[in-house]
Design an enzyme around this catalytic site. Structure first.
Site, short mmCIF file in Angstrom:
data_model
loop_
_atom_site.label_atom_id
_atom_site.label_comp_id
_atom_site.label_asym_id
_atom_site.label_seq_id
_atom_site.Cartn_x
_atom_site.Cartn_y
_atom_site.Cartn_z
CG ASP A 45 -14.85 -14.01 -14.75
OD1 ASP A 45 -15.93 -14.42 -14.28
OD2 ASP A 45 -13.74 -14.24 -14.22
CG HIS A 86 -8.63 -11.99 -15.33
ND1 HIS A 86 -9.25 -10.80 -15.04
CD2 HIS A 86 -9.11 -12.90 -14.43
CE1 HIS A 86 -10.07 -10.98 -14.01
NE2 HIS A 86 -10.00 -12.24 -13.62
NE ARG A 141 11.44 -30.24 -18.39
CZ ARG A 141 12.37 -29.29 -18.48
NH1 ARG A 141 12.96 -29.05 -19.63
NH2 ARG A 141 12.71 -28.59 -17.41
CB ALA A 146 -12.84 -15.32 -6.21
CG ASP A 164 -9.15 -8.10 -17.32
OD1 ASP A 164 -8.22 -8.83 -17.71
OD2 ASP A 164 -9.62 -8.17 -16.17
N GLY A 165 -6.50 -7.12 -19.66
CA GLY A 165 -5.14 -6.70 -19.35
C GLY A 165 -4.72 -6.98 -17.93
CG LEU A 219 -6.86 -11.07 -10.35
CD1 LEU A 219 -6.36 -11.50 -11.72
CD2 LEU A 219 -7.38 -9.64 -10.40
CB ALA A 220 -12.74 -11.91 -6.93
CG ASN A 260 -7.08 -15.97 -15.72
OD1 ASN A 260 -7.60 -15.50 -16.71
ND2 ASN A 260 -5.99 -15.44 -15.18
#
Length: 379
Positions: A262, A240, A216, A131, A237-238, A295-296, A208
């Protein structure tokens, strides 16, 4: 009130203690405080205060766009059991970093302790910027970090170790006592290991803004998981990270996990639009995203993070607490925080035993949240 006594409590130091009473004198844990006010904590739990290494804002306030709001957020965080945190400044003009340094150096906060800044950027890999505004990203430069030190309000810096000249910054920051964390990076396993050898001791929000773990090409995530020197920030948080993967990582490396929120300005607020730096986010259904879908940050409170870890891992509280207390404190070199011990600051959280809901929070022995509830429990 920085002197008081608790009786009939279940106490975690974070280890489960045989003691049932706890004394506080002059803001510190003490051997005794016989004349201090007494509170009966039957059916309640006392634990060290929670420490958040990555918080972008809360209650409608964004630290990067307005560092002067750090104090307002500090005052509200005790409701979530947070007694200390690192206000996080994301990639932005260096003038914003300087303004945040000035705010932190001036101090005079109430509520949660401000331990220094976490500077997440501007030395990040554009391909993994997340973000962060790409127009503010910079190449590593010793001149840019000239004033970055704990004495000047900077405690932790996230950077991408594979960038040109990043090694010089890592060494310079480590020499000053700043913790360096790898993040927003496309580092290979070998590049990550080289950064660890230069002094990196943490990884920012594991999984993230880094390449996916591959058998590999394990990359930064694989390097962090395999190196015992590295503390790994994790956002439970389920959103990320999937709860199943959190559970797996927890059972294999919980002794090196520092739980972070975060969270950003939407924490403690209804769904809507909020700032993260100079970017507008849309928050809905527990997720914060940019207009392009990235996501931010999160809307995760630290007490909810604790409840999530408990639910997802089925671990006892004494195994969960270090990731919220001693592990982040030790990473920062501040071992007198995060542990209930004689002469340590009395930064404490009182939970109910059944659901781990915050009943009260103390910072330096002062009741900064839940005073009305505690008054009803005077001995």
């Amino acid at each position: 009130m920085s002197s008081l006594r608790f009786e009939n409590a279940t106490i975690y130091t974070p280890e489960l203690s045989a003691a049932r009473s706890l004394a506080i004198a002059n803001g510190h844990v003490a051997e005794a405080a016989p004349t201090a006010p007494c509170y009966d904590l039957t059916d309640l739990i006392v634990v060290p205060g929670l420490i958040d290494l990555q918080l972008n804002g809360a209650f409608g306030h964004d630290f990067t766009s307005d560092p002067h709001t750090i104090g307002a957020v500090a005052a509200g965080l005790p409701q979530y059991g947070v007694t200390a945190f690192l206000p996080t400044i994301i990639t932005s003009p260096l003038s914003q970093v300087a303004a945040a340094q000035q705010v932190v150096q001036q101090g005079n906060f109430t509520g949660s302790r401000v331990l220094g800044l976490h500077l997440e950027g501007p030395f990040l890999n554009p391909a993994k910027r997340g973000a962060h505004n790409p127009s503010h990203l910079q190449n590593p430069s010793l001149a840019a970090i000239e004033t970055w030190s704990p004495a000047n309000g900077v405690r932790l810096v996230t950077l991408a170790p594979e960038l040109d000249a990043a090694d010089e910054l890592i060494r310079a920051l480590v020499e000053r006592g700043v913790v360096v964390s790898a993040g927003h990076s496309e580092a290979t396993f070998e590049e990550a290991e080289a950064g660890f050898n230069q002094g990196i001791r943490a990884v920012t929000h594991l999984f993230n803004a880094m390449p996916a773990l591959h058998h590999r090409e394990p990359g930064l995530a694989g390097a962090a998981l395999s190196d015992q020197r590295i503390t790994m920030g994790l956002i439970p948080d389920g959103v990320h990270v999937h709860a199943g993967l959190v559970r797996h990582i927890w059972h294999s490396a919980s002794q090196r996990i520092a739980i972070v929120s975060d969270a950003q300005a939407a924490l403690g607020m209804p769904d809507g639009e909020y700032l993260l730096g100079d970017t507008t986010l849309t928050v809905a259904n527990g997720e914060a995203r940019r207009s392009d879908g990235r996501l931010a940050g999160s809307v995760l409170a630290m007490d909810q993070a604790l409840r999530n870890i408990h639910a997802w891992t089925n671990s006892p509280l004494e195994q969960i607490l270090p990731a919220f207390t001693t592990i982040p404190a030790n990473l920062l070199g501040l071992a007198h925080y995060g542990r209930i011990a004689i002469n340590n600051p009395a930064d404490l959280v009182i939970f109910d035993q059944q659901h781990y809901q915050v009943v009260a929070t103390l910072v330096g022995g002062n009741i900064v949240y839940g005073s009305t509830t505690l008054e009803q429990r005077q001995c």
